[in-house]
Scaffold this motif. Structure first.
Motif, PDB file in Angstrom:
ATOM      1  N   SER A   1      -4.075  31.353   6.696  1.00  0.00           N
ATOM      2  CA  SER A   1      -5.266  31.554   5.882  1.00  0.00           C
ATOM      3  C   SER A   1      -5.442  30.394   4.896  1.00  0.00           C
ATOM      4  O   SER A   1      -4.469  29.896   4.325  1.00  0.00           O
ATOM      5  CB  SER A   1      -5.146  32.864   5.102  1.00  0.00           C
TER       6      SER A   1
ATOM      7  N   LYS B   1      -7.838  30.822   2.401  1.00  0.00           N
ATOM      8  CA  LYS B   1      -8.644  31.440   1.346  1.00  0.00           C
ATOM      9  C   LYS B   1      -8.140  31.093  -0.048  1.00  0.00           C
ATOM     10  O   LYS B   1      -8.934  30.873  -0.972  1.00  0.00           O
ATOM     11  CB  LYS B   1      -8.680  32.954   1.532  1.00  0.00           C
TER      12      LYS B   1
ATOM     13  N   LYS C   1      -9.332  25.124   8.322  1.00  0.00           N
ATOM     14  CA  LYS C   1      -9.727  26.489   8.664  1.00  0.00           C
ATOM     15  C   LYS C   1      -9.744  26.663  10.181  1.00  0.00           C
ATOM     16  O   LYS C   1     -10.059  25.739  10.921  1.00  0.00           O
ATOM     17  CB  LYS C   1     -11.110  26.785   8.083  1.00  0.00           C
TER      18      LYS C   1
ATOM     19  N   LYS D   1     -10.363  29.210  -2.931  1.00  0.00           N
ATOM     20  CA  LYS D   1     -10.638  29.835  -4.234  1.00  0.00           C
ATOM     21  C   LYS D   1     -10.441  28.871  -5.391  1.00  0.00           C
ATOM     22  O   LYS D   1     -10.949  29.106  -6.492  1.00  0.00           O
ATOM     23  CB  LYS D   1      -9.771  31.075  -4.412  1.00  0.00           C
TER      24      LYS D   1
END
Length: 273
Positions: free
Chosen positions: A245, A247, A206, A251
């Protein structure tokens, strides 16, 4: 890893995975579809990890000098393996690259997997775009995982490790970039195998790494080391600098560490080697 895994390629990432998973590397060159099929039929793995790739003799600029070799490794071999995944009960994991986008720091957010690659400046980047363009649609029909790595950072010396490169150059730019910390990459890939993830994933940490931040941590352990900042406009090389990203990866249930949180751990282990 309990699953039967066959790794194709004998480079940096391939050998890191081999060491971590205690699995086999296929040591024959793949120059045809029949070669690829023979590798599968001989070992009948549950998972093929394609780490075959060409990044140039010295750096990606050299891909322009050997386009046939680059196209074979980065485009044609993945195409053959995708066909095998379509025809056979095997999971194909293709190691791709995130160096395939233009990026505007003034307005762009971290790029998601849904963003269309558009960095055609380098021949190397074009070949990685071509292979993804083939495999991503196939992943909707068969078991294919495309894992993007970007600017590998490792806690041990290796010519492909960005830390090795920075220590050698000693002149660095200061712009945040998406980076893959290899120990975290291996854990993320293990997780995605466990949940049987398919499709395209950014396997970076990240946030963005600024090279001076990493080197300042290195100076804590090696005080005599010095480096010089180079304005990005003075860099006489075509390169893509960007943020990706994480994300989609998060998830799936995998906890992605911020790249800044690995600096000390990485350097501390690195200097002991």
């Amino acid at each position: 890893m309990k699953k039967k895994i066959l790794i194709l390629g004998n480079g940096y990432v391939a050998n890191r995975l081999k060491e971590a998973w205690k699995c086999r590397i296929y040591d024959k060159r793949i120059l045809s579809y029949q070669d690829a099929l023979e590798a599968y039929k001989k070992h009948r793995p549950q998972i093929i990890v394609n780490c075959i790739g060409f990044t140039g003799a010295n750096n990606v600029d050299d891909c322009e000098l050997e386009p046939d070799k680059c196209m074979l490794a980065n485009v044609t071999v993945p195409m053959w393996l995708g066909e095998i995944a379509l025809r056979s009960p095997v999971k194909l994991i293709h190691i791709s690259s995130g160096c395939i986008y233009h990026y505007d720091y003034r307005q762009d957010k971290p790029l998601t997997e849904e963003m269309v690659p558009d960095y055609y400046t380098l021949f190397y980047s074009r070949t990685k775009i071509y292979s993804e363009a083939m495999l991503v649609p196939l992943a909707k029909r068969c078991n294919i995982l495309i894992a993007r790595v970007r600017i590998p950072l490792d806690n041990r010396p290796h010519p492909k490790n960005i830390l090795n490169k920075l220590l050698k150059y000693k002149t660095v730019i200061d712009v945040p970039n998406a980076v893959t910390y290899i120990p975290d990459f291996i854990k993320a890939l293990e997780h995605l195998i466990k949940v049987d993830a398919r499709g395209l994933f950014n396997l970076t940490n990240k946030g963005g790494m600024r090279y001076p931040e990493l080197l300042d941590v290195y100076k804590k352990y090696v005080p005599d080391f010095e480096y010089v900042l180079l304005p990005l406009r003075n860099l006489k090389l075509d390169r893509t600098n960007l943020l990706l990203s994480t994300k989609k990866l998060e998830k799936t249930g995998f906890k992605v560490r911020n790249i800044k949180d690995v600096y000390d751990e990485c350097i501390k282990h690195y200097v002991k080697q």
